[in-house]
Design a protein around this motif. Structure first.
Motif, PDB file in Angstrom:
ATOM      1  N   ASN A  44      86.087   8.794  18.381  1.00 47.10           N
ATOM      2  CA  ASN A  44      86.139   8.614  19.837  1.00 47.10           C
ATOM      3  C   ASN A  44      86.243   9.931  20.599  1.00 47.10           C
ATOM      4  O   ASN A  44      85.561  10.135  21.595  1.00 47.10           O
ATOM      5  CB  ASN A  44      87.314   7.716  20.228  1.00 47.10           C
ATOM      6  N   ASN A  45      87.142  10.811  20.130  1.00 50.36           N
ATOM      7  CA  ASN A  45      87.393  12.018  20.920  1.00 50.36           C
ATOM      8  C   ASN A  45      87.450  13.312  20.101  1.00 50.36           C
ATOM      9  O   ASN A  45      87.758  14.363  20.636  1.00 50.36           O
ATOM     10  CB  ASN A  45      88.691  11.857  21.715  1.00 50.36           C
ATOM     11  N   GLY A  46      87.188  13.229  18.803  1.00 51.40           N
ATOM     12  CA  GLY A  46      87.182  14.415  17.961  1.00 51.40           C
ATOM     13  C   GLY A  46      88.561  14.933  17.592  1.00 51.40           C
ATOM     14  O   GLY A  46      88.687  15.993  16.985  1.00 51.40           O
ATOM     15  N   GLU A  47      89.604  14.178  17.942  1.00 52.96           N
ATOM     16  CA  GLU A  47      90.972  14.605  17.635  1.00 52.96           C
ATOM     17  C   GLU A  47      91.198  14.606  16.124  1.00 52.96           C
ATOM     18  O   GLU A  47      90.739  13.726  15.413  1.00 52.96           O
ATOM     19  CB  GLU A  47      91.969  13.665  18.312  1.00 52.96           C
ATOM     20  N   ARG A  48      91.913  15.613  15.653  1.00 51.77           N
ATOM     21  CA  ARG A  48      92.209  15.755  14.225  1.00 51.77           C
ATOM     22  C   ARG A  48      93.572  15.132  13.944  1.00 51.77           C
ATOM     23  O   ARG A  48      94.589  15.601  14.445  1.00 51.77           O
ATOM     24  CB  ARG A  48      92.176  17.228  13.831  1.00 51.77           C
ATOM     25  N   ILE A  49      93.557  14.085  13.124  1.00 52.71           N
ATOM     26  CA  ILE A  49      94.750  13.288  12.855  1.00 52.71           C
ATOM     27  C   ILE A  49      94.946  13.197  11.351  1.00 52.71           C
ATOM     28  O   ILE A  49      93.985  12.990  10.612  1.00 52.71           O
ATOM     29  CB  ILE A  49      94.582  11.870  13.439  1.00 52.71           C
ATOM     30  N   TYR A  50      96.197  13.343  10.896  1.00 53.51           N
ATOM     31  CA  TYR A  50      96.443  13.167   9.467  1.00 53.51           C
ATOM     32  C   TYR A  50      97.272  11.908   9.218  1.00 53.51           C
ATOM     33  O   TYR A  50      98.051  11.477  10.055  1.00 53.51           O
ATOM     34  CB  TYR A  50      97.079  14.404   8.828  1.00 53.51           C
ATOM     35  N   HIS A  51      97.033  11.297   8.062  1.00 53.59           N
ATOM     36  CA  HIS A  51      97.689  10.053   7.658  1.00 53.59           C
ATOM     37  C   HIS A  51      98.421  10.289   6.345  1.00 53.59           C
ATOM     38  O   HIS A  51      97.845  10.845   5.414  1.00 53.59           O
ATOM     39  CB  HIS A  51      96.655   8.941   7.459  1.00 53.59           C
ATOM     40  N   VAL A  52      99.663   9.840   6.273  1.00 51.44           N
ATOM     41  CA  VAL A  52     100.444   9.972   5.041  1.00 51.44           C
ATOM     42  C   VAL A  52     100.571   8.608   4.371  1.00 51.44           C
ATOM     43  O   VAL A  52     100.492   7.572   5.039  1.00 51.44           O
ATOM     44  CB  VAL A  52     101.844  10.582   5.312  1.00 51.44           C
ATOM     45  N   PRO A  53     100.762   8.594   3.045  1.00 46.10           N
ATOM     46  CA  PRO A  53     100.918   7.318   2.343  1.00 46.10           C
ATOM     47  C   PRO A  53     102.030   6.484   2.980  1.00 46.10           C
ATOM     48  O   PRO A  53     103.071   7.007   3.365  1.00 46.10           O
ATOM     49  CB  PRO A  53     101.301   7.740   0.921  1.00 46.10           C
ATOM     50  N   GLY A  54     101.762   5.195   3.117  1.00 45.15           N
ATOM     51  CA  GLY A  54     102.738   4.284   3.697  1.00 45.15           C
ATOM     52  C   GLY A  54     102.485   3.983   5.166  1.00 45.15           C
ATOM     53  O   GLY A  54     103.015   3.011   5.695  1.00 45.15           O
ATOM     54  N   GLN A  55     101.671   4.801   5.830  1.00 42.99           N
ATOM     55  CA  GLN A  55     101.359   4.514   7.226  1.00 42.99           C
ATOM     56  C   GLN A  55     100.391   3.337   7.298  1.00 42.99           C
ATOM     57  O   GLN A  55      99.659   3.044   6.349  1.00 42.99           O
ATOM     58  CB  GLN A  55     100.765   5.736   7.920  1.00 42.99           C
ATOM     59  N   GLU A  56     100.377   2.680   8.448  1.00 43.49           N
ATOM     60  CA  GLU A  56      99.644   1.426   8.627  1.00 43.49           C
ATOM     61  C   GLU A  56      98.169   1.509   8.217  1.00 43.49           C
ATOM     62  O   GLU A  56      97.658   0.612   7.562  1.00 43.49           O
ATOM     63  CB  GLU A  56      99.750   0.975  10.085  1.00 43.49           C
ATOM     64  N   TYR A  57      97.468   2.550   8.591  1.00 47.02           N
ATOM     65  CA  TYR A  57      96.029   2.620   8.310  1.00 47.02           C
ATOM     66  C   TYR A  57      95.668   3.590   7.185  1.00 47.02           C
ATOM     67  O   TYR A  57      94.496   3.920   7.003  1.00 47.02           O
ATOM     68  CB  TYR A  57      95.266   2.992   9.587  1.00 47.02           C
ATOM     69  N   TYR A  58      96.654   4.009   6.409  1.00 41.59           N
ATOM     70  CA  TYR A  58      96.391   4.984   5.346  1.00 41.59           C
ATOM     71  C   TYR A  58      95.319   4.487   4.372  1.00 41.59           C
ATOM     72  O   TYR A  58      94.364   5.201   4.072  1.00 41.59           O
ATOM     73  CB  TYR A  58      97.677   5.312   4.586  1.00 41.59           C
ATOM     74  N   ASP A  59      95.482   3.267   3.874  1.00 42.08           N
ATOM     75  CA  ASP A  59      94.546   2.756   2.865  1.00 42.08           C
ATOM     76  C   ASP A  59      93.127   2.593   3.401  1.00 42.08           C
ATOM     77  O   ASP A  59      92.160   2.764   2.663  1.00 42.08           O
ATOM     78  CB  ASP A  59      95.040   1.431   2.287  1.00 42.08           C
ATOM     79  N   GLU A  60      92.995   2.275   4.682  1.00 38.35           N
ATOM     80  CA  GLU A  60      91.672   2.089   5.275  1.00 38.35           C
ATOM     81  C   GLU A  60      91.001   3.411   5.643  1.00 38.35           C
ATOM     82  O   GLU A  60      89.791   3.472   5.805  1.00 38.35           O
ATOM     83  CB  GLU A  60      91.763   1.223   6.542  1.00 38.35           C
ATOM     84  N   THR A  61      91.793   4.452   5.801  1.00 37.48           N
ATOM     85  CA  THR A  61      91.267   5.750   6.224  1.00 37.48           C
ATOM     86  C   THR A  61      90.477   6.396   5.096  1.00 37.48           C
ATOM     87  O   THR A  61      90.934   6.468   3.967  1.00 37.48           O
ATOM     88  CB  THR A  61      92.416   6.683   6.658  1.00 37.48           C
ATOM     89  N   ARG A  62      89.275   6.838   5.416  1.00 37.34           N
ATOM     90  CA  ARG A  62      88.409   7.526   4.460  1.00 37.34           C
ATOM     91  C   ARG A  62      88.251   8.978   4.896  1.00 37.34           C
ATOM     92  O   ARG A  62      88.179   9.267   6.092  1.00 37.34           O
ATOM     93  CB  ARG A  62      87.027   6.870   4.394  1.00 37.34           C
ATOM     94  N   VAL A  63      88.179   9.868   3.932  1.00 40.68           N
ATOM     95  CA  VAL A  63      87.986  11.286   4.212  1.00 40.68           C
ATOM     96  C   VAL A  63      86.528  11.625   3.933  1.00 40.68           C
ATOM     97  O   VAL A  63      86.044  11.456   2.818  1.00 40.68           O
ATOM     98  CB  VAL A  63      88.920  12.158   3.344  1.00 40.68           C
ATOM     99  N   SER A  64      85.845  12.076   4.964  1.00 40.00           N
ATOM    100  CA  SER A  64      84.441  12.463   4.836  1.00 40.00           C
ATOM    101  C   SER A  64      84.343  13.973   5.018  1.00 40.00           C
ATOM    102  O   SER A  64      84.361  14.479   6.137  1.00 40.00           O
ATOM    103  CB  SER A  64      83.598  11.742   5.896  1.00 40.00           C
ATOM    104  N   ARG A  65      84.258  14.682   3.907  1.00 37.77           N
ATOM    105  CA  ARG A  65      84.204  16.144   3.979  1.00 37.77           C
ATOM    106  C   ARG A  65      82.969  16.620   4.732  1.00 37.77           C
ATOM    107  O   ARG A  65      82.994  17.666   5.368  1.00 37.77           O
ATOM    108  CB  ARG A  65      84.284  16.731   2.577  1.00 37.77           C
ATOM    109  N   SER A  66      81.902  15.837   4.717  1.00 39.18           N
ATOM    110  CA  SER A  66      80.689  16.236   5.436  1.00 39.18           C
ATOM    111  C   SER A  66      80.886  16.193   6.953  1.00 39.18           C
ATOM    112  O   SER A  66      80.110  16.791   7.692  1.00 39.18           O
ATOM    113  CB  SER A  66      79.511  15.346   5.036  1.00 39.18           C
ATOM    114  N   HIS A  67      81.931  15.502   7.416  1.00 34.76           N
ATOM    115  CA  HIS A  67      82.254  15.445   8.848  1.00 34.76           C
ATOM    116  C   HIS A  67      83.404  16.382   9.211  1.00 34.76           C
ATOM    117  O   HIS A  67      83.956  16.295  10.300  1.00 34.76           O
ATOM    118  CB  HIS A  67      82.611  14.010   9.255  1.00 34.76           C
ATOM    119  N   GLY A  68      83.787  17.239   8.270  1.00 33.62           N
ATOM    120  CA  GLY A  68      84.864  18.185   8.539  1.00 33.62           C
ATOM    121  C   GLY A  68      86.249  17.656   8.230  1.00 33.62           C
ATOM    122  O   GLY A  68      87.245  18.321   8.505  1.00 33.62           O
TER     123      GLY A  68
END
Length: 88
Positions: A44-68
């Protein structure tokens, strides 16, 4: 496996050995089980956000190295790189 190590060295990434990462600033942080913090960039806005294990959307979050996006080994590393913690 020797070909893999040769490719790493040829690419100038000799700091990676086996499954251990010698420095958290290398792009190979994703290969260490200790580096389980997901750095995600908002579509949505290019904001850089990190997720730690146990957070609500951690399991759904995917890391795409091609997108930075990237993995971090500690929250301090993520904050130092300019990322903020997810609110949920």
């Amino acid at each position: 496996m020797e070909t893999f190590y040769a490719a790493i060295i040829a690419a100038g990434m000799a700091g990676y050995i086996g499954t251990e990462v010698l420095t958290t600033s290398t792009p190979f942080a994703a290969f260490s089980s200790a580096c389980n913090i997901k750095g995600n960039i908002s579509l949505n806005n290019g904001e850089r956000i990190y997720h730690v294990p146990g957070q609500e959307y951690y399991d759904e979050t995917r890391v795409s190295r091609s997108h930075g996006e990237r993995w971090f080994c500690s929250e301090a590393d993520a904050r130092a790189a300019g990322w903020r913690k997810a609110m949920r």
